[in-house]
Design a protein around this motif. Structure first.
Motif, PDB file in Angstrom:
ATOM      1  N   ASP A  39       0.831  -1.206   0.000  1.00 63.40           N
ATOM      2  CA  ASP A  39       0.000   0.000   0.000  1.00 63.40           C
ATOM      3  C   ASP A  39       0.867   1.258   0.000  1.00 63.40           C
ATOM      4  O   ASP A  39       0.612   2.217   0.727  1.00 63.40           O
ATOM      5  N   ARG A  40       1.888   1.243  -0.866  1.00 65.58           N
ATOM      6  CA  ARG A  40       2.772   2.395  -1.038  1.00 65.58           C
ATOM      7  C   ARG A  40       2.795   2.794  -2.521  1.00 65.58           C
ATOM      8  O   ARG A  40       3.843   2.828  -3.157  1.00 65.58           O
ATOM      9  N   PRO A  41       1.633   3.082  -3.101  1.00 63.36           N
ATOM     10  CA  PRO A  41       1.564   3.328  -4.551  1.00 63.36           C
ATOM     11  C   PRO A  41       2.338   4.563  -5.001  1.00 63.36           C
ATOM     12  O   PRO A  41       2.874   4.580  -6.121  1.00 63.36           O
ATOM     13  N   ARG A  42       2.389   5.580  -4.158  1.00 63.66           N
ATOM     14  CA  ARG A  42       3.107   6.795  -4.565  1.00 63.66           C
ATOM     15  C   ARG A  42       4.586   6.498  -4.787  1.00 63.66           C
ATOM     16  O   ARG A  42       5.194   6.989  -5.747  1.00 63.66           O
ATOM     17  N   ALA A  80      -0.765   3.734  -9.074  1.00 64.11           N
ATOM     18  CA  ALA A  80       0.424   4.497  -8.708  1.00 64.11           C
ATOM     19  C   ALA A  80       0.388   5.883  -9.346  1.00 64.11           C
ATOM     20  O   ALA A  80       0.714   6.883  -8.697  1.00 64.11           O
ATOM     21  N   GLU A  81      -0.002   5.963 -10.600  1.00 70.57           N
ATOM     22  CA  GLU A  81      -0.037   7.245 -11.291  1.00 70.57           C
ATOM     23  C   GLU A  81      -1.101   8.181 -10.699  1.00 70.57           C
ATOM     24  O   GLU A  81      -0.964   9.406 -10.744  1.00 70.57           O
ATOM     25  N   ALA A  82      -2.171   7.587 -10.163  1.00 71.58           N
ATOM     26  CA  ALA A  82      -3.251   8.401  -9.604  1.00 71.58           C
ATOM     27  C   ALA A  82      -3.012   8.783  -8.146  1.00 71.58           C
ATOM     28  O   ALA A  82      -3.752   9.601  -7.588  1.00 71.58           O
ATOM     29  N   SER A  83      -1.995   8.212  -7.523  1.00 71.36           N
ATOM     30  CA  SER A  83      -1.759   8.438  -6.084  1.00 71.36           C
ATOM     31  C   SER A  83      -1.228   9.848  -5.841  1.00 71.36           C
ATOM     32  O   SER A  83      -0.573  10.446  -6.676  1.00 71.36           O
ATOM     33  N   ARG A  84      -1.526  10.350  -4.666  1.00 70.04           N
ATOM     34  CA  ARG A  84      -1.078  11.695  -4.272  1.00 70.04           C
ATOM     35  C   ARG A  84      -0.354  11.643  -2.926  1.00 70.04           C
ATOM     36  O   ARG A  84      -0.589  10.778  -2.119  1.00 70.04           O
TER      37      ARG A  84
END
Length: 316
Positions: free
Chosen positions: A274-277, A312-316
């Motif tokens: 749960d570390r998409p960024r 990942a691309e959508a994460s902030r």
């Protein structure tokens, strides 16, 4: 390894990863296979023989492994070995393709032939680690005595100290699924971590062992399976993830042949934790070169990769 880019490349399963020359060879082999020409097997043998002349053991091992997988259902490896019985590379390719076929079909008939070919190749090319690398897989499939497996392992280390394929194979041998235990895997990884260069070809051995353990916990199901994501909160696991995400995407940090495969493993681990960024730069470094493992644990590997990449691309 490709440099970081903000432009997303179309993703696909790529056996060759970012090896352009290998990719061209695979494309050419596919074309000759589709042609159905009578002489196509001899043509493919000639193409492969010309290609496999390098002695960078890391890349040579990678090339042989990819070609053995790609050609496992064809007569090409056996044809080449028949034509050149004193060619160590031909014998290793034939042996490795036999092992891929044995694992895919469950038929172990070719494993003994693989063993014979590996031993012959080792005599013909005493400096070449690849006969021993394939023999290590044979030892796992045939359940060699521990002393005999470690004998093979030591022969590899004498020839290629940090060979990626060998370390991943040995780590799996020491796992509870084969001849060892989780404790033995941890001891193996600890020993490796304390000795190897941080950017060695086998640098992803620890992270690979963690992904395998995480997947095994999830596969148990029940409450334990549902709580599997907590595994990534372990202090040692977190430290390994932190180190990899901080260093592996730096330009030229990983330069071995299968670096993009290791980045796929890192992207999967960061997503699972749960570390998409933090996974975003890893996906960008990967480009479009998707590996089946470890994504196949989530279903169709390409779809699983694309879902994780989008997250990942959508994460902030």
């Amino acid at each position: 390894m490709s440099f970081l880019s903000t432009r997303r490349k179309a993703s696909r399963i790529m056996l060759e990863l970012d090896d352009v020359h290998l990719g061209k060879l695979l494309k050419s082999l596919r074309t000759t296979m589709r042609s159905g020409a009578i002489a196509s097997t001899d043509l493919r043998v000639s193409q492969i023989a010309d290609f496999l002349k390098g002695r960078d053991w890391d890349r040579h091992t990678f090339h042989l492994g990819v070609l053995a997988h790609f050609l496992a259902d064809t007569p090409v490896p056996s044809k080449w070995a028949e034509q050149q019985p004193d060619n160590a590379t031909a014998l290793v390719l034939h042996a490795w393709s036999e092992l891929f076929r044995a694992r895919a079909t469950g038929n172990s008939e070719g494993v003994s032939r693989a063993r014979t070919n590996c031993l012959r190749a080792a005599d013909l090319a005493p400096l070449d680690p690849t006969p021993w690398i394939v023999l290590l897989t044979v030892s796992r499939l045939e359940r060699y005595r521990t002393a005999d497996t470690f004998y093979v392992w030591n022969e590899i280390l004498l020839r290629d100290r940090w060979n990626r394929e060998a370390y991943l194979s040995m780590m799996r041998y020491l796992s509870p699924d084969e001849a060892g235990s989780r404790l033995q895997v941890l001891e193996f990884v600890d020993s490796l971590r304390s000795r190897m260069p941080v950017n060695a070809p086998c640098a992803a051995t620890e992270l690979t062992s963690q992904v395998l353990h995480y997947q095994s916990i999830r596969a148990r199901g029940g409450v334990e399976g549902l709580m599997a994501r907590n595994y990534w909160k372990d202090i040692h696991v977190t430290a390994a993830l932190d180190h990899a995400s901080r260093h592996w995407t730096q330009p030229s940090f990983l330069s071995h042949a299968a670096a993009l495969a290791d980045l796929n493993t890192l992207a999967y681990a960061l997503t699972s934790a749960d570390r998409p960024r933090e996974a975003r730069p890893v996906f960008r470094a990967i480009g479009g070169a998707v590996t089946s493992w470890p994504w196949q644990f989530e279903g169709d590997p390409l779809s699983a990769f694309q879902r994780a990449q989008s997250r990942a691309e959508a994460s902030r």
